[in-house]
Design a protein around this motif. Structure first.
Motif, PDB file in Angstrom:
ATOM      1  N   PRO A 102       4.679 -46.611 102.289  1.00  0.00           N
ATOM      2  CA  PRO A 102       4.869 -45.680 101.231  1.00  0.00           C
ATOM      3  C   PRO A 102       6.356 -45.314 100.949  1.00  0.00           C
ATOM      4  O   PRO A 102       6.563 -44.986  99.832  1.00  0.00           O
ATOM      5  N   THR A 103       7.301 -45.376 101.815  1.00  0.00           N
ATOM      6  CA  THR A 103       8.491 -44.949 101.544  1.00  0.00           C
ATOM      7  C   THR A 103       9.180 -46.032 100.677  1.00  0.00           C
ATOM      8  O   THR A 103      10.019 -45.625  99.775  1.00  0.00           O
ATOM      9  N   ILE A 104       8.843 -47.351 101.041  1.00  0.00           N
ATOM     10  CA  ILE A 104       9.492 -48.459 100.288  1.00  0.00           C
ATOM     11  C   ILE A 104       8.951 -48.131  98.717  1.00  0.00           C
ATOM     12  O   ILE A 104       9.637 -48.274  97.665  1.00  0.00           O
ATOM     13  N   GLY A 105       7.574 -47.822  98.722  1.00  0.00           N
ATOM     14  CA  GLY A 105       7.028 -47.817  97.385  1.00  0.00           C
ATOM     15  C   GLY A 105       7.821 -46.430  96.736  1.00  0.00           C
ATOM     16  O   GLY A 105       7.783 -46.616  95.437  1.00  0.00           O
ATOM     17  N   ARG A 106       7.759 -45.489  97.351  1.00  0.00           N
ATOM     18  CA  ARG A 106       8.493 -44.433  96.704  1.00  0.00           C
ATOM     19  C   ARG A 106      10.214 -44.688  96.199  1.00  0.00           C
ATOM     20  O   ARG A 106      10.567 -44.285  95.305  1.00  0.00           O
ATOM     21  N   ALA A 107      10.782 -45.601  97.093  1.00  0.00           N
ATOM     22  CA  ALA A 107      12.121 -45.707  96.702  1.00  0.00           C
ATOM     23  C   ALA A 107      12.260 -46.848  95.429  1.00  0.00           C
ATOM     24  O   ALA A 107      13.280 -46.349  94.735  1.00  0.00           O
ATOM     25  N   LEU A 108      11.113 -47.469  95.480  1.00  0.00           N
ATOM     26  CA  LEU A 108      11.184 -48.336  93.999  1.00  0.00           C
ATOM     27  C   LEU A 108      10.480 -47.917  92.906  1.00  0.00           C
ATOM     28  O   LEU A 108      10.253 -48.448  91.911  1.00  0.00           O
ATOM     29  N   ALA A 109      10.243 -46.472  93.059  1.00  0.00           N
ATOM     30  CA  ALA A 109       9.114 -45.928  91.843  1.00  0.00           C
ATOM     31  C   ALA A 109      10.044 -45.921  90.578  1.00  0.00           C
ATOM     32  O   ALA A 109       9.090 -46.327  89.576  1.00  0.00           O
ATOM     33  N   ASP A 110      11.249 -45.711  90.353  1.00  0.00           N
ATOM     34  CA  ASP A 110      11.987 -45.784  89.098  1.00  0.00           C
ATOM     35  C   ASP A 110      12.036 -47.018  88.400  1.00  0.00           C
ATOM     36  O   ASP A 110      11.941 -47.106  87.111  1.00  0.00           O
ATOM     37  N   ASP A 111      11.800 -48.010  89.303  1.00  0.00           N
ATOM     38  CA  ASP A 111      11.613 -49.468  88.495  1.00  0.00           C
ATOM     39  C   ASP A 111      10.266 -50.226  88.517  1.00  0.00           C
ATOM     40  O   ASP A 111      10.081 -51.011  87.427  1.00  0.00           O
ATOM     41  N   LEU A 112       9.461 -49.408  89.066  1.00  0.00           N
ATOM     42  CA  LEU A 112       8.177 -50.113  89.156  1.00  0.00           C
ATOM     43  C   LEU A 112       7.033 -49.274  88.581  1.00  0.00           C
ATOM     44  O   LEU A 112       5.966 -49.830  88.055  1.00  0.00           O
ATOM     45  N   SER A 113       7.149 -48.132  88.323  1.00  0.00           N
ATOM     46  CA  SER A 113       6.078 -47.028  87.547  1.00  0.00           C
ATOM     47  C   SER A 113       5.902 -47.044  86.409  1.00  0.00           C
ATOM     48  O   SER A 113       4.703 -46.683  85.965  1.00  0.00           O
ATOM     49  N   LEU A 114       7.009 -47.551  85.464  1.00  0.00           N
ATOM     50  CA  LEU A 114       6.807 -47.669  84.196  1.00  0.00           C
ATOM     51  C   LEU A 114       5.990 -48.565  83.612  1.00  0.00           C
ATOM     52  O   LEU A 114       5.705 -49.723  84.432  1.00  0.00           O
ATOM     53  N   PRO A 115       5.249 -48.300  82.564  1.00  0.00           N
ATOM     54  CA  PRO A 115       4.141 -49.587  82.174  1.00  0.00           C
ATOM     55  C   PRO A 115       4.704 -50.633  81.640  1.00  0.00           C
ATOM     56  O   PRO A 115       4.151 -51.713  81.498  1.00  0.00           O
ATOM     57  N   VAL A 116       5.954 -50.524  81.072  1.00  0.00           N
ATOM     58  CA  VAL A 116       6.678 -51.638  80.678  1.00  0.00           C
ATOM     59  C   VAL A 116       8.113 -51.912  81.079  1.00  0.00           C
ATOM     60  O   VAL A 116       8.876 -50.698  81.878  1.00  0.00           O
TER      61      VAL A 116
END
Length: 427
Positions: free
Chosen positions: A400-414
């Motif tokens: 989960p820490t890795i997922g949160r750390a990359l959220a700015d790059d991966l959470s957007l739909p495009v």
């Protein structure tokens, strides 16, 4: 039981989009199963958190097709390179010399980067890849504005040895010049793998300790028939990939040969890289002992780890994560050649009362293995407290820490990277 959860998303797929973020994970895979299993866990976790993204794993593992991957994850297998027990490399299958094999791998990796055009790249352990094979791809990724992450296990090797290796190949320069982030898949309080390297001011601000990577039981597949002893309490004996695990298996078998009163039976999983001759010899000895059974290779080892009462293992990173994840009393018999990685991890974990450690005197040159010493350890193991009773905070927060750390790059739909719009036309 809180550990009985699956590690793959369900059958429902999100709508596919060519404009969604993309992740590339590089795993050089020259020995054993550790790298590909770590990368697989991260990839499956990312698509579970961000179902719209696509992840490609570039791997040299010869057994990558044996593993399950979540929807949104695929892989490209590059020609395999073997790391021998003496530390030298050679082609795994091709009748080429090492230089030609590395050149071929380099070209394939570069082409995958050009075509896939990832927004995030996670490089496992080797900052510039095997023999620098990743450098051309990293140059392209920097120009295209990708976020480049170096992912490190908790322990690499002795600081002096690591410094010399990375200095010679140019990896030290890459820490400061190429990477945006350095994720350490462990806890700073347990070990600091980059401590002692020169010029830490160039990279120490990039380091993030994530915690260990929690593992889960794989999603259901057609029923697997495991040996009969798994129907009751048993000890799981695993040497990981098995390429260097003959010593611990021999020691366990000799313990049962010397002491038939060992309470729990053991299931020994040889691993895919143990030689046929070794496996045959062990199987003949195991067949004579009612309390022992064996398997060749089980890609869903988590199923057996979850069933087992306790574990005997060599102590590689992934096995250690599984011991912690499934909260199993464990006896670790670490290797000490060609690296001290397993021994460093095992000794620190023993100090924290997470596991018990037993050193192999034959491997260290101190003398022959004593079967009764292993027998005594196997008698005591079922009564050992599980790792959770050591109460180490944030121990398994890695995924989960890795997922949160990359959220700015991966959470957007495009994709939100300007370079991505025109990058396919550029090299």
């Amino acid at each position: 039981m809180p550990f009985n959860v699956v590690d793959l998303p369900g059958t429902d797929r999100v709508q596919r989009s060519s404009h969604a973020p993309r992740v590339l994970i590089y795993s050089h895979d020259t020995f054993g199963l550790g790298h590909i299993r770590r990368c697989r866990a991260i990839a499956n976790s990312l698509v579970a958190s961000y179902p719209h993204i696509s992840v490609i794993i570039v791997s040299g593992s010869s057994v990558i097709s044996s593993f399950q991957f979540g929807d949104g994850v695929d892989y490209v297998r590059i020609p395999g390179v073997e790391k021998q027990t003496d530390g030298r490399y050679g082609p795994h299958h091709l009748n080429l010399d090492l230089n030609d094999t590395i050149r071929l791998r380099t070209d394939i990796i570069k082409q995958v980067v050009l075509s896939f055009d990832p927004d995030v790249v996670i490089v496992d352990k080797e900052p510039i890849g095997l023999r620098g094979e990743l450098v051309p791809a990293l140059d392209i990724l920097r120009r295209r504005g990708a976020r480049i992450v170096l992912g490190l296990r908790d322990v690499l090797d002795e600081p002096v040895k690591l410094h010399e290796e990375w200095r010679q190949c140019g990896a030290l320069d890459a820490l400061g010049q190429i990477y945006d982030d350095i994720f350490v898949y462990g806890l700073e309080s347990i070990y600091q793998p980059l401590a002692g390297l020169p010029n830490p001011h160039l990279f120490e601000h990039k380091i993030r300790y994530t915690g260990y990577l929690k593992r889960a039981v794989p999603s259901p597949m057609p029923p697997t028939r495991f040996p009969r002893i798994t129907k009751g309490p048993f000890i799981l004996v695993t040497p990981g990939g098995g390429g260097d695990g003959a010593g611990v298996i021999d020691w366990v078998i000799s313990a049962y040969e010397a002491d038939p009163t060992i309470e729990l039976p053991s299931l020994i999983v040889f691993g895919p890289f143990m030689s046929r001759e070794r496996r045959k010899g062990f199987a003949e000895r195991i067949a004579r002992i009612p309390k022992l059974e064996s398997l060749g290779f089980e890609p869903r080892l988590e199923l057996l780890m979850n069933r087992a009462h306790c574990v005997v293992a060599m102590g590689g990173y992934n096995t250690f994560c599984e011991v912690l994840s499934f909260d199993k009393p464990a006896l670790i018999v670490p290797r000490v050649k060609p690296r001290l990685e397993q021994a460093i991890r095992a000794e620190r974990a023993d100090q924290l009362k997470l596991i018990d450690v037993l050193h192999d005197p034959q491997e260290s040159g101190e003398g022959p293995r004593d079967p009764l010493r292993m027998a005594a350890a196997l008698h005591a193991l079922p009564r050992r407290m599980p790792p959770s009773q050591a109460f180490v905070p944030n121990l398994l927060d890695g995924l989960p820490t890795i997922g949160r750390a990359l959220a700015d790059d991966l959470s957007l739909p495009v994709r939100d990277r300007p370079a991505a719009q025109s990058s396919l036309a550029k090299s």
